[in-house]
Design a protein around this motif. Structure first.
Motif, mmCIF file in Angstrom:
data_model
loop_
_atom_site.group_PDB
_atom_site.id
_atom_site.type_symbol
_atom_site.label_atom_id
_atom_site.label_comp_id
_atom_site.label_asym_id
_atom_site.label_seq_id
_atom_site.Cartn_x
_atom_site.Cartn_y
_atom_site.Cartn_z
ATOM 1 N N HIS A 174 5.035 -32.554 11.615
ATOM 2 C CA HIS A 174 5.437 -31.231 11.128
ATOM 3 C C HIS A 174 6.828 -31.294 10.500
ATOM 4 C CE1 HIS A 174 2.174 -30.042 13.787
ATOM 5 N NE2 HIS A 174 2.072 -28.991 12.988
ATOM 6 N N VAL A 175 7.019 -30.458 9.509
ATOM 7 C CA VAL A 175 8.288 -30.352 8.794
ATOM 8 C C VAL A 175 8.698 -28.882 8.791
ATOM 9 C CG1 VAL A 175 9.394 -30.588 6.534
ATOM 10 C CG2 VAL A 175 7.772 -32.316 7.302
ATOM 11 N N SER A 193 4.164 -36.423 0.140
ATOM 12 C CA SER A 193 4.028 -37.365 1.240
ATOM 13 C C SER A 193 3.869 -38.760 0.671
ATOM 14 C CB SER A 193 2.814 -37.003 2.092
ATOM 15 O OG SER A 193 2.615 -37.970 3.092
ATOM 16 N N THR A 203 7.442 -23.725 8.287
ATOM 17 C CA THR A 203 7.006 -24.957 8.954
ATOM 18 C C THR A 203 5.593 -25.255 8.489
ATOM 19 O OG1 THR A 203 8.375 -24.509 10.893
ATOM 20 C CG2 THR A 203 6.569 -26.057 11.185
ATOM 21 N N GLU A 208 16.651 -36.485 12.273
ATOM 22 C CA GLU A 208 15.868 -35.256 12.405
ATOM 23 C C GLU A 208 16.230 -34.202 11.365
ATOM 24 O OE1 GLU A 208 14.885 -33.260 16.009
ATOM 25 O OE2 GLU A 208 15.022 -35.088 17.174
ATOM 26 N N HIS A 213 13.993 -30.300 8.605
ATOM 27 C CA HIS A 213 13.994 -30.692 10.011
ATOM 28 C C HIS A 213 12.660 -31.368 10.318
ATOM 29 C CE1 HIS A 213 14.049 -29.350 14.502
ATOM 30 N NE2 HIS A 213 14.487 -30.585 14.359
ATOM 31 N N THR A 214 12.726 -32.611 10.762
ATOM 32 C CA THR A 214 11.528 -33.369 11.170
ATOM 33 C C THR A 214 11.715 -33.774 12.624
ATOM 34 O OG1 THR A 214 12.550 -35.365 10.247
ATOM 35 C CG2 THR A 214 10.984 -34.207 8.853
ATOM 36 N N HIS A 231 8.883 -43.529 15.205
ATOM 37 C CA HIS A 231 9.705 -42.384 14.821
ATOM 38 C C HIS A 231 10.926 -42.199 15.702
ATOM 39 C CE1 HIS A 231 8.081 -40.196 18.250
ATOM 40 N NE2 HIS A 231 6.910 -40.656 17.905
ATOM 41 N N TYR A 280 6.854 -30.552 -2.079
ATOM 42 C CA TYR A 280 6.946 -31.722 -1.206
ATOM 43 C C TYR A 280 5.878 -32.755 -1.549
ATOM 44 C CZ TYR A 280 3.171 -29.381 1.318
ATOM 45 O OH TYR A 280 1.997 -28.758 1.644
ATOM 46 N N THR A 322 11.984 -38.943 6.794
ATOM 47 C CA THR A 322 10.896 -39.540 7.552
ATOM 48 C C THR A 322 10.308 -38.512 8.494
ATOM 49 O OG1 THR A 322 11.972 -41.699 7.469
ATOM 50 C CG2 THR A 322 10.275 -41.398 9.141
ATOM 51 N N VAL A 323 8.990 -38.397 8.493
ATOM 52 C CA VAL A 323 8.289 -37.475 9.386
ATOM 53 C C VAL A 323 7.829 -38.263 10.607
ATOM 54 C CG1 VAL A 323 6.365 -35.863 9.619
ATOM 55 C CG2 VAL A 323 7.501 -36.137 7.406
ATOM 56 N N SER A 381 2.748 -38.266 9.158
ATOM 57 C CA SER A 381 3.862 -39.091 9.610
ATOM 58 C C SER A 381 4.117 -40.207 8.607
ATOM 59 C CB SER A 381 3.543 -39.700 10.975
ATOM 60 O OG SER A 381 3.475 -38.689 11.949
#
Length: 141
Positions: free
Chosen positions: A51-52, A76, A107, A16, A43-44, A11, A74, A139-140, A112
């Protein structure tokens, strides 16, 4: 011959902040008096893996009492059978003044790896006209 190397962090080089596409909406109950513009960002953070944070800004075009609900849908890219996917809700203040932004943030955990998101309002929106154009990928950590 021996190769020496340290594993790199997966990561370490991801972006971000990912801006959300601008969406316009008629607002609650398809009413022009509740219309406005939705913007924001995903924001990652590197320092908070898994967390997002989604931040939104609603710019009302008129003054009035409008129920402003923002849906964060969302998905994943990891997991099976849609695991790590869902919908979250950001409720904004009921009273709005013309051209004075209302902001909100949420949040939540997300595995990930890759993810995607569409953010919509509780009224008819340009997001519904072309959902693929309004889907952001990120990308997380």
């Amino acid at each position: 011959m021996t190769a020496v190397g340290a594993p790199s962090s997966a990561h370490a080089h991801h972006q971000e902040f990912t801006p959300l596409p601008v969406a316009y909406s008629l607002g609650e109950q398809f009413s022009v008096p509740c219309s406005g513009q939705l913007t924001g960002a995903v924001h990652t953070p590197h320092d908070n893996p898994g967390h997002v944070t989604v931040s939104v800004s609603w710019l009302p075009f008129f003054t009035g009492q409008c129920h402003n609900a923002i849906f964060v849908n969302y998905w994943s890219a990891v997991g099976e059978n849609g695991e790590g996917s869902g919908t979250r809700l950001i409720l904004l203040p009921f009273e709005s003044r013309a051209f004075q932004p209302l902001t909100g943030q949420i949040t939540f955990p997300m595995a990930s790896g890759g993810g995607s998101m569409t953010v919509t309002t509780n009224g008819v929106s340009t997001t519904y006209l072309d959902p693929l154009a309004n889907t952001v990928r990120f990308t997380v950590a």
